[in-house]
Write a protein that holds these residues in place. Sequence first.
Motif: not given
Lengths: 114, 114
Positions: A34-36, A46, A66, A78, A80, A87, A89, A91, A93
């Motif tokens: 998982w990235y932000r 993340i 998270f 994920l 949040v 927060d 953003s 997100y 996958c």
Amino acid sequence: SAVISQKPSRDICQRGTSLTIQCQVDSQVTMMFWYRQQPGQSLTLIATANQGSEATYESGFVIDKFPISRPNLTFSTLTVSNMSPEDSSIYLCSAIRSANEKLFFGSGTQLSVL
Amino acid sequence: DAKTTQPNSMESNEEEPVHLPCNHSTISGTDYIHWYRQLPSQGPEYVIHGLTSNVNNRMASLAIAEDRKSSTLILHRATLRDAAVYYCILRDGWGGGSNYKLTFGKGTLLTVNP
């Protein structure tokens, strides 16, 4: 190649609430991540979602904020938690089958927190 | 992951070749050089990767310096669809699960003029 579907594609949420993002891969994969991506910025990892065990979080990210699940080799979520405007953003996958193979990405979830 | 340095932005004209540079002076012997790109409003997509020899695929070519301290992504004929942020990333090709992830830098924003 693998196809990754993320849901929802976007959402607008109120401060203090939580949102769970789902990530479905069309084939079994070894690792999921998982990235932000904050507005105008690059991607920040993340955590790595581990199948059958707790996720591995990067510095600056914690499980309470998270929480991540990965119940099988094709699916991860994920959450949040207790959201604030910071927060807001995208997100993303991503998944990989094995080392030195390419990473596949979903199209992301655009989250706005009011 | 070892660090890479890329120009913040580059501009090209449609149907002309584009050479996107990347410096990675601290690359280790087992680091693969990966390139990904992120089109507007999409997740990143794989472009190409290599270790020592130059590589070609249907999307691009990767030219790797003999000392491996720099590389160049070559788009042979840029199209408007190639306008994106291009990321040069090093990833260790050996080891366990921690080497599967990718750490993104800021990348190069490529603008293609009609």
